[in-house]
Design a protein around this motif. Sequence first.
Motif, mmCIF file in Angstrom:
data_model
loop_
_atom_site.group_PDB
_atom_site.id
_atom_site.type_symbol
_atom_site.label_atom_id
_atom_site.label_comp_id
_atom_site.label_asym_id
_atom_site.label_seq_id
_atom_site.Cartn_x
_atom_site.Cartn_y
_atom_site.Cartn_z
ATOM 1 N N GLU A 68 0.843 -1.190 0.000
ATOM 2 C CA GLU A 68 0.000 0.000 0.000
ATOM 3 C C GLU A 68 0.884 1.248 0.000
ATOM 4 O OE1 GLU A 68 -3.505 -0.079 0.069
ATOM 5 O OE2 GLU A 68 -3.294 -2.245 -0.174
ATOM 6 N N VAL A 69 0.467 2.250 -0.748
ATOM 7 C CA VAL A 69 1.235 3.493 -0.850
ATOM 8 C C VAL A 69 0.412 4.616 -0.226
ATOM 9 C CG1 VAL A 69 2.272 5.135 -2.455
ATOM 10 C CG2 VAL A 69 2.352 2.688 -2.958
ATOM 11 N N THR A 106 -4.475 4.819 2.000
ATOM 12 C CA THR A 106 -3.466 4.300 1.089
ATOM 13 C C THR A 106 -4.124 3.867 -0.216
ATOM 14 O OG1 THR A 106 -3.692 2.071 1.995
ATOM 15 C CG2 THR A 106 -1.968 3.473 2.952
ATOM 16 N N GLU A 107 -3.293 3.638 -1.199
ATOM 17 C CA GLU A 107 -3.731 3.097 -2.482
ATOM 18 C C GLU A 107 -2.996 1.785 -2.707
ATOM 19 O OE1 GLU A 107 -5.893 4.194 -4.874
ATOM 20 O OE2 GLU A 107 -6.491 5.944 -3.742
ATOM 21 N N SER A 108 -3.666 0.868 -3.322
ATOM 22 C CA SER A 108 -3.093 -0.438 -3.625
ATOM 23 C C SER A 108 -1.992 -0.298 -4.682
ATOM 24 C CB SER A 108 -4.193 -1.365 -4.147
ATOM 25 O OG SER A 108 -3.642 -2.466 -4.814
ATOM 26 N N ARG A 109 -0.882 -0.964 -4.444
ATOM 27 C CA ARG A 109 0.221 -0.936 -5.406
ATOM 28 C C ARG A 109 -0.217 -1.505 -6.758
ATOM 29 N NH1 ARG A 109 5.170 0.348 -4.928
ATOM 30 N NH2 ARG A 109 5.192 0.278 -2.688
ATOM 31 N N GLU A 110 -1.068 -2.518 -6.738
ATOM 32 C CA GLU A 110 -1.560 -3.123 -7.986
ATOM 33 C C GLU A 110 -2.337 -2.095 -8.810
ATOM 34 O OE1 GLU A 110 -4.281 -6.938 -9.415
ATOM 35 O OE2 GLU A 110 -4.119 -6.471 -7.288
ATOM 36 N N LEU A 111 -3.214 -1.348 -8.157
ATOM 37 C CA LEU A 111 -3.977 -0.312 -8.863
ATOM 38 C C LEU A 111 -3.068 0.815 -9.338
ATOM 39 C CD1 LEU A 111 -7.172 -0.080 -6.652
ATOM 40 C CD2 LEU A 111 -6.982 -1.010 -8.960
ATOM 41 N N LEU A 112 -2.083 1.160 -8.530
ATOM 42 C CA LEU A 112 -1.160 2.223 -8.926
ATOM 43 C C LEU A 112 -0.345 1.823 -10.145
ATOM 44 C CD1 LEU A 112 0.071 3.551 -5.484
ATOM 45 C CD2 LEU A 112 -1.525 4.627 -7.082
ATOM 46 N N ARG A 113 0.048 0.566 -10.210
ATOM 47 C CA ARG A 113 0.797 0.097 -11.382
ATOM 48 C C ARG A 113 -0.074 0.162 -12.632
ATOM 49 N NH1 ARG A 113 5.601 -1.808 -11.449
ATOM 50 N NH2 ARG A 113 5.237 -3.338 -13.081
ATOM 51 N N PHE A 114 -1.360 -0.177 -12.500
ATOM 52 C CA PHE A 114 -2.278 -0.082 -13.630
ATOM 53 C C PHE A 114 -2.432 1.384 -14.050
ATOM 54 C CE2 PHE A 114 -6.566 0.350 -15.419
ATOM 55 C CZ PHE A 114 -6.465 -0.533 -16.480
ATOM 56 N N ASN A 115 -2.643 2.267 -13.089
ATOM 57 C CA ASN A 115 -2.783 3.689 -13.393
ATOM 58 C C ASN A 115 -1.504 4.255 -14.003
ATOM 59 O OD1 ASN A 115 -5.458 3.968 -12.557
ATOM 60 N ND2 ASN A 115 -4.840 4.176 -10.428
ATOM 61 N N ASN A 116 -0.363 3.800 -13.514
ATOM 62 C CA ASN A 116 0.923 4.209 -14.056
ATOM 63 C C ASN A 116 1.020 3.801 -15.523
ATOM 64 O OD1 ASN A 116 3.954 3.028 -14.474
ATOM 65 N ND2 ASN A 116 3.973 4.999 -13.415
ATOM 66 N N LEU A 117 0.580 2.585 -15.828
ATOM 67 C CA LEU A 117 0.595 2.109 -17.206
ATOM 68 C C LEU A 117 -0.310 2.964 -18.088
ATOM 69 C CD1 LEU A 117 1.502 -0.004 -19.287
ATOM 70 C CD2 LEU A 117 -0.436 -1.404 -18.557
ATOM 71 N N LEU A 118 -1.495 3.318 -17.589
ATOM 72 C CA LEU A 118 -2.397 4.180 -18.354
ATOM 73 C C LEU A 118 -1.750 5.539 -18.624
ATOM 74 C CD1 LEU A 118 -5.914 3.544 -16.767
ATOM 75 C CD2 LEU A 118 -5.044 2.728 -18.960
ATOM 76 N N ALA A 119 -1.118 6.118 -17.612
ATOM 77 C CA ALA A 119 -0.456 7.409 -17.789
ATOM 78 C C ALA A 119 0.642 7.310 -18.844
ATOM 79 C CB ALA A 119 0.114 7.907 -16.465
#
Length: 150
Positions: free
Chosen positions: A15-16, A78-91
Amino acid sequence: MTHPTIPLNYDCVDEVPLQRVRGNQFGILLSIIASVLTQQLWILVLPLIVQLVSRQFGIKYNLFVRLFAPIFPVSEQTESRELLRFNNLLAILFLVVTLVAHAFNLHIISYVSLGMLTVAVILALCGFCLGCFIYFQWKQFIALRKIKKQ
């Protein structure tokens, strides 16, 4: 009233803290604003590099998090690392499409892609994660397909 203390280290966790997520989003938004105001879309190479480095090496090396997270209040959320990686990919995808389309003088595609990224970042800063919503819908779609195959 005391604020919760969140460790300042950037060790790998599942979690971040939200202020770090907001710092990254704010850096992307500032880059978009600077590029549009100056009509210099090459400025978007900076957030693209930051996102690629962050994706490869983790949040510890995200320049936007280092610069802008301290201006946001410390949060227990916090935000889930899995969701952040997906959002990072979209960005990353939106930034690549924007820059490649601009390089080939496909300005409408470039600005549509940049507009989509801008909307996603502004919504995220306001508390609604469009990427998380898309991720959830995708996971539901995959789960329903598996159920139908059985």
